[in-house]
Enzyme design. Structure first.
Site, PDB file in Angstrom:
ATOM      1  CG  ASP A  13      -1.749  -1.253   1.323  1.00 29.67           C
ATOM      2  OD1 ASP A  13      -2.257  -1.704   0.288  1.00 29.67           O
ATOM      3  OD2 ASP A  13      -1.850  -1.796   2.435  1.00 29.67           O
ATOM      4  CE  LYS A  16       3.258  -2.203  -4.505  1.00 27.56           C
ATOM      5  NZ  LYS A  16       2.803  -1.964  -3.157  1.00 27.56           N
ATOM      6  CE  LYS A  18       1.286   9.035  -5.772  1.00 34.14           C
ATOM      7  NZ  LYS A  18       0.627  10.079  -5.037  1.00 34.14           N
ATOM      8  N   GLY A  40      -4.378  -3.906  -4.304  1.00 34.23           N
ATOM      9  CA  GLY A  40      -5.293  -2.855  -4.740  1.00 34.23           C
ATOM     10  C   GLY A  40      -4.459  -1.664  -5.117  1.00 34.23           C
ATOM     11  CG  HIS A  41      -1.631  -1.611  -7.642  1.00 34.02           C
ATOM     12  ND1 HIS A  41      -0.847  -2.292  -8.534  1.00 34.02           N
ATOM     13  CD2 HIS A  41      -1.194  -1.987  -6.418  1.00 34.02           C
ATOM     14  CE1 HIS A  41       0.010  -3.055  -7.873  1.00 34.02           C
ATOM     15  NE2 HIS A  41      -0.180  -2.883  -6.597  1.00 34.02           N
ATOM     16  NE  ARG A 142       5.279 -30.808  -7.656  1.00 32.77           N
ATOM     17  CZ  ARG A 142       6.177 -31.628  -7.171  1.00 32.77           C
ATOM     18  NH1 ARG A 142       7.195 -31.982  -7.901  1.00 32.77           N
ATOM     19  NH2 ARG A 142       6.074 -32.115  -5.961  1.00 32.77           N
ATOM     20  CD  GLN A 223       0.356  -8.491  -2.631  1.00 34.17           C
ATOM     21  OE1 GLN A 223       1.062  -9.120  -3.363  1.00 34.17           O
ATOM     22  NE2 GLN A 223      -0.921  -8.250  -2.927  1.00 34.17           N
ATOM     23  CB  THR A 299      -8.352  -5.612  -1.496  1.00 31.03           C
ATOM     24  OG1 THR A 299      -7.416  -5.206  -2.493  1.00 31.03           O
ATOM     25  CG2 THR A 299      -8.979  -6.933  -1.900  1.00 31.03           C
ATOM     26  CB  THR A 300     -10.153  -5.913   3.052  1.00 27.26           C
ATOM     27  OG1 THR A 300      -9.148  -5.034   3.577  1.00 27.26           O
ATOM     28  CG2 THR A 300      -9.482  -7.113   2.417  1.00 27.26           C
TER      29      THR A 300
HETATM   30  P1  IMP Z   1      -3.126 -12.688   1.527  1.00 27.99           P
HETATM   31  O1  IMP Z   1      -2.155 -12.149   0.552  1.00 27.99           O
HETATM   32  O2  IMP Z   1      -4.553 -12.341   1.226  1.00 27.99           O
HETATM   33  O3  IMP Z   1      -2.934 -14.159   1.769  1.00 27.99           O
HETATM   34  O4  IMP Z   1      -2.840 -11.987   2.953  1.00 27.99           O
HETATM   35  C1  IMP Z   1      -1.623 -12.225   3.673  1.00 27.99           C
HETATM   36  C2  IMP Z   1      -1.169 -10.954   4.377  1.00 27.99           C
HETATM   37  O5  IMP Z   1      -0.766 -10.008   3.388  1.00 27.99           O
HETATM   38  C3  IMP Z   1      -2.257 -10.249   5.187  1.00 27.99           C
HETATM   39  O6  IMP Z   1      -1.648  -9.616   6.302  1.00 27.99           O
HETATM   40  C4  IMP Z   1      -2.787  -9.201   4.251  1.00 27.99           C
HETATM   41  O7  IMP Z   1      -3.353  -8.104   4.929  1.00 27.99           O
HETATM   42  C5  IMP Z   1      -1.494  -8.800   3.544  1.00 27.99           C
HETATM   43  N1  IMP Z   1      -1.720  -8.245   2.210  1.00 27.99           N
HETATM   44  C6  IMP Z   1      -2.005  -8.912   1.075  1.00 27.99           C
HETATM   45  N2  IMP Z   1      -2.111  -8.064   0.036  1.00 27.99           N
HETATM   46  C7  IMP Z   1      -1.872  -6.846   0.524  1.00 27.99           C
HETATM   47  C8  IMP Z   1      -1.794  -5.548  -0.078  1.00 27.99           C
HETATM   48  O8  IMP Z   1      -1.962  -5.359  -1.279  1.00 27.99           O
HETATM   49  N3  IMP Z   1      -1.504  -4.518   0.764  1.00 27.99           N
HETATM   50  C9  IMP Z   1      -1.276  -4.689   2.092  1.00 27.99           C
HETATM   51  N4  IMP Z   1      -1.329  -5.868   2.685  1.00 27.99           N
HETATM   52  C10 IMP Z   1      -1.616  -6.944   1.905  1.00 27.99           C
END
Ligand code: IMP
Length: 430
Positions: A13, A16, A18, A40-41, A142, A223, A299-300
């Protein structure tokens, strides 16, 4: 333009999108090399906000080939929705390409993601619930389904049936869950496959050719370094490799094709989900950062944990990614604080260290050592050159550079394209 990897230097978050959007203007191709719809970009262009999960941020530039490469896990329902949304808003998606080697997220991956989280109880990771971990687990075991097979009308139904039957065994016998309706899922995913088939191909030769060309390729990390499966705070990590090295796995290029690696960091730290976070603030300053920085998951929608900038993390990130330069964002968010702090070292077991311990997630004795600097009160969101920033703000940037040992190439003072400010004389390739 050189071939550049853009990588998150913290826990994701960092904005990136931008930097990718800025570099994409001069590039031939933008390649997303890992993760899935957990990312989520957000890109703000022409006053419009685009929230992208799978489609590379370069899609807003006509003529740029946007590649979802082999390392990404693709949820067809989400990709179809994103393509439809972009098309409805007048953004052409004809330059989008999806690797036939990318793995497919099916409905049971999401379901198992949620069930596994519940079974972890107090040690839940706080995943995004997008099925990322289970999809990468199938890939490593696999038994995954790849996009090439998924869009093949002659193979799809059988390939899905085998996997869905195995998933039903697991769901019913291990988790006591209702079985999934296999024929209904196959019918639903038939429609997605038909919509996506035009985009699926062998993307590696395209990327290799673009990387040899005059304009070059931007590799878009998802990420952040501290969420990397190996480099991050395991087990509180994602299941892919956000680090820059992964840009050379399955994309079509090797390490010698990469000219520079740009880290992206916020001038404070955030993290979503559980796990170590030495500089976390649970007080009113943390709230100030969360509200001013709109620190809620793309995303959430979850509120992000917020804290001071941690240069121990940034040095670790610079080492693991081979960072050549940094974009330090969100400077506007710290406006209004009398003083600002930077963690320079950690204190552990009575000793001070400059380095991040490899087992950070398991340690409870890590305390940040802070340096306090003067804050700035001005609204800096419309400042357009580095020299116009308040002196304490420039001093803050200079101190960060000193502490991490790499130059800051640009800073940002807001979410808009025009709110990214280059520093005089700084270059992407150093
Ligand atoms: P997962 O990738 O959904 O399995 O989540 C694993 C961990 O990565 C959790 O702590 C999520 O909140 C974090 N995470 C996954 N994607 C993102 C992202 O795009 N931004 C920030 N945290 C992320």
């Amino acid at each position: 333009m050189p071939n550049v990897v853009v990588v998150g230097a913290q826990w994701g978050d960092e904005a990136k999108g931008k930097v990718v959007d800025y570099l994409a203007e001069r590039a031939d191709a933008v390649v997303r090399y890992g993760g899935g719809s957990n990312a989520g970009h957000t890109v703000t262009a022409g006053g419009e906000v685009f929230k992208l999960h799978l489609v590379p941020s370069g899609i807003l530039h006509a003529g740029v080939t946007c590649v979802i490469s082999a390392g990404v896990v693709v949820d067809p329902s989400i990709l179809v929705r994103e393509i439809r949304d972009l098309t409805m808003r007048g953004v052409a998606v004809s330059n989008l390409r999806v690797s036939g080697q990318a793995h497919v997220i099916l409905p049971y991956h999401r379901l198992i993601d949620g069930l596994e989280e519940r079974s972890r109880r107090r040690s839940a990771i706080g995943t995004t619930g997008q099925g990322i971990g289970p999809a990468y687990a199938d890939k490593a075991a696999r038994r995954g389904l790849r996009m090439g097979e998924f869009v093949d009308d002659g193979r799809r139904a059988d390939a899905m049936r085998v996997r869905l039957e195995a998933a039903n065994e697991l769901l019913t016998k291990l988790y006591g869950h209702e079985p999934l309706d296999i024929p209904a899922i196959i019918t639903e995913y038939d429609a997605y496959a038909k919509e996506l088939s035009a985009f699926v191909c062998d993307t590696a030769p395209l990327v290799a050719a673009a990387a040899r060309g005059p304009k070059g390729v931007v590799f878009e990390g998802a990420q952040g370094t501290m969420l990397d499966l190996d480099t991050g705070t395991y087990p509180y990590v994602t299941s892919s490799h956000p680090v820059a090295g992964a840009a050379c796995v399955g994309t079509g290029v090797g390490p010698c094709s990469i000219d520079s690696v740009v880290g992206v960091a916020k001038c404070y730290t955030t993290r979503v989900g559980a796990g170590a976070f030495p500089t976390e603030l649970t007080d009113s300053i943390g709230d100030h950062i969360r509200e001013r920085g709109r620190e809620y998951g793309t995303t959430t929608g979850r509120p992000r944990r917020c804290g001071w900038l941690d240069t121990v993390v940034l040095r670790y990130s610079a080492m693991h990614n081979g960072l050549r330069t940094l974009m330090l964002g969100h400077l506007d968010v710290l406006s209004g604080l009398d003083t600002v702090r930077i963690a320079t070292k950690y204190r552990m077991g009575g000793l001070e260290t400059d380095d991040l311990p490899y087992d950070l997630a398991a340690r409870e004795d890590v305390r940040p050592v802070y340096e306090e600097l003067a804050g700035w009160s001005e609204d800096i969101t419309s400042v357009s050159s580095f020299d116009e920033l308040p002196e304490p703000c420039r001093a803050y940037v200079a101190r960060v550079e000193e502490l991490i040992g790499i130059p800051v190439w640009a800073v940002s003072v807001g979410p808009g394209r025009e709110q990214m400010i280059r520093l005089p004389g700084r270059r992407i390739v150093t």
